[in-house]
Structure formats: structure tokens, C-alpha cells
Enzyme design. Sequence first.
Site, mmCIF file in Angstrom:
data_model
loop_
_atom_site.group_PDB
_atom_site.id
_atom_site.type_symbol
_atom_site.label_atom_id
_atom_site.label_comp_id
_atom_site.label_asym_id
_atom_site.label_seq_id
_atom_site.Cartn_x
_atom_site.Cartn_y
_atom_site.Cartn_z
ATOM 1 C CG ASP A 1 -0.197 0.168 2.513
ATOM 2 O OD1 ASP A 1 0.998 -0.174 2.553
ATOM 3 O OD2 ASP A 1 -0.802 0.647 3.473
ATOM 4 C CD GLU A 2 4.434 3.406 3.086
ATOM 5 O OE1 GLU A 2 3.901 3.138 4.158
ATOM 6 O OE2 GLU A 2 5.640 3.618 2.949
#
Length: 356
Positions: free
Chosen positions: A94-95
Site C-alpha cells: 500500500d505504499e
Amino acid sequence: MDAFYVSVELLRHPELRGKPLVVAHDGPRGVVTTASYEARRFGVHSALPMVTARRRCPQLQVLPVDMQLYRRGSEKVMQTLREFSDTVEVVGLDEAYVDLSRSPVPQSRALEIKRRVREETRLVCSIGLGPNKLMAKIASDLDKPDGLFVLTARNWLEAVGDRPASLLPGVGPKTSARLSAIGIETVAELAGADRAQLERSFGPRQGEGLRSRANGVGPDSLTTVRTRKSESRETTFPEDVTDREQLTGTLVRLGRSVCESLEAHQSAGRTITVKIRLRGFRTHTRSRTLEAPTRDPDTVSRVACELLERFDPPDPVRLIGVGVAGLEDEEAEHANGPASAAPVVEGEPAGPLTLL
DNA sequence: TCTGGGGTCCTAGGACCC
DNA sequence: TCTGGGGTCCTAGGACCC
């Protein structure tokens, strides 16, 4: 990505939108993986034991973890980011960092990224813009969810100077406590701290590292290709286990799983590690390095079981795990040209970077 | 409150070698 | 007989991150 796992789940459970919701390993010893913003208002957050989470929020909705689904979501997000730059560093599902240093108008590019990600995935992200990875990452935390924040050398101390030093990556609970002990609470205090005193408390490396991060200094090029260095499986038993057969059986199963994955990646490693966590949460490891890399399930299981013997666990076992480290993939081994030995891609010199 | 799973990096001591 | 300095590899533990 904001509350990524929860947000992905909401795409298929729209009826849960607006409710306090977590994605969690449910079970007697489960913890929260991701909490919706509604759940966070009850003090429910990542890594919180589910028992506590339910106590804090009795109406909490709980969904089980579905990594496959989040991996697919993540792929789509990263795909979208690559429309904006060839240089994207993915950090977990998610990054990611996106190099926008070639853009004359990075701020509008960042807004476009937010728009495209929403179009493509119906998911919301927060973006931080900065001259290096450190500032970009912190900026991305300052305006969540659905935010955009810009940090520069000029506004750095004004924006984060009064925040706790634990805002900095690498400053966790232990380091925070040690900083407190020498009278340092905020980023600004750390930024202006006495070098000699920091070195006395933390040693030359960590001391100077802390001070420079507090001054907004961080890496300004991205690593686009990551080579995995270890692979492991572990499991926490619903209740502590003393039965040897159950321990070795679990160890063999976990070892096989690691080997299957190594096989799939055409990788193998020399160091085999067994991890156990006993009642009382004390964690120990035992490892052995072999002559040559392996991904043979029988070898890994045999060595793992021998390592387990060395514990002769006196106490009930809460968790057991197996890992293989010192990984080499076969491609890297066959091609010994310098080309294959350059996983780190030097980015452009200092320029704006974006973190999602 | 009672703590998941999968990683990375760092440190420190000991063995060993030159 | 008592002893340097530097380097690498291995092991165990710990801090931290997502």
C-alpha cells in the site's frame, strides 16, 4: 493508500461503508491488521489485540484477511503509478515512492495521480511531496486521508518541529523513550540537539543518523528493484503447545511452504532459522548455515527439526516459525555480468518525490 | 490490553584467518 | 611468553516497518 485493506474490502461490501470495521486475524489471539477511520475513532488501530478492539467498540464489524485480493488491488495501484514515472519504488502493498523530479509541476502531477488512482481503482490515497524520501513519506502522513502535503527544506521545521520525534521513520517506542530520557521530545529538539550528547547516548552512527533525519535529510534516489533476502513462515497457536510431535509437524509444514515459494521464485538460501516464542512472549531463534543454498523441503525440515532440538523448549510454545535466508536466485548466479549485479537504480539527483 | 505475519537492518561477540 | 590490527563469516537478539 488510506486504510488499504479495509478500503479494498469496502468495494465488495459497500453496505459496510461508514461503519466501524476492521480487517483482522480473528481468533483468540488475533490482532487488527487495518482499521477503518470510523473504527479508529473508538481507539481501534493496527496491531491492537481483537479482544481489546471488541471491548472498545462492541459494534465492530470484522472481516478476515484476504491477501490475494489486496495483492490484486495493489498491482492495479502500482500499475497506475507507473503511468507517471519509470522510477517507482514499491514499499509493501500500500505504499510507493514515485520520482517526479523531471516534472516542472510536481504538485499538479500529484493531484493527477490521486485522480487516476481513484478512477482506476475506486480507492483513495494520500500523497506527500518532498525533495527526498524522508520528507515525502512524512508529508504523506500529515494530511490523511485523501490528502496532499508538500514539505520542503523551508517549511520543514515549521510543519513538523513541534511534533514528537517518533514522527520520524526509525524512531519507535524504544528510541523515543531513550530520547525522552535525555530531554528530547520533539523533532525540533532532536534537530538542534548536541551532537556529542547524542553520540554518547546512541553511538556515532545512530546518533548522527537521528540528528540528520530530524533535519529532514534523507535518501534522494529510489530503489526500483528489490531482491528478497529471506523468506519465512510462522504461526501462532490458538493455545500454547508442549507436544513435540505437534511442534515438529508444524515445522515441517511451514518448511514445505517456504520451499514451495522459493521454488516458484527460482531461489534458494544457505541459512535456515527456527524461531519460537514461548509463553511470556520471549522470542528465540536458532540458525544454521549450510555449505550450499537449498530449497529442498526435506533438507529444510530436517535442519529445522535439529535446530528445534537445541531449544528443548522447557516452556509451552506460543509461536513457531521457519525461515531461509542468504537467498540467491539462479539467474543472478548464472549471469555474473555486472549488469545483473546492479539492482539499485540511481535516481535523479535531488528533486521532488511523491509518496503514496 | 496482552500482543499476527512477513520482512529489513543493525549490533555485538566469537571463531578464524592473514 | 604474551601479545597487534584488520577483515570476514556466523549466530543471536533487538528495533523497526508495513
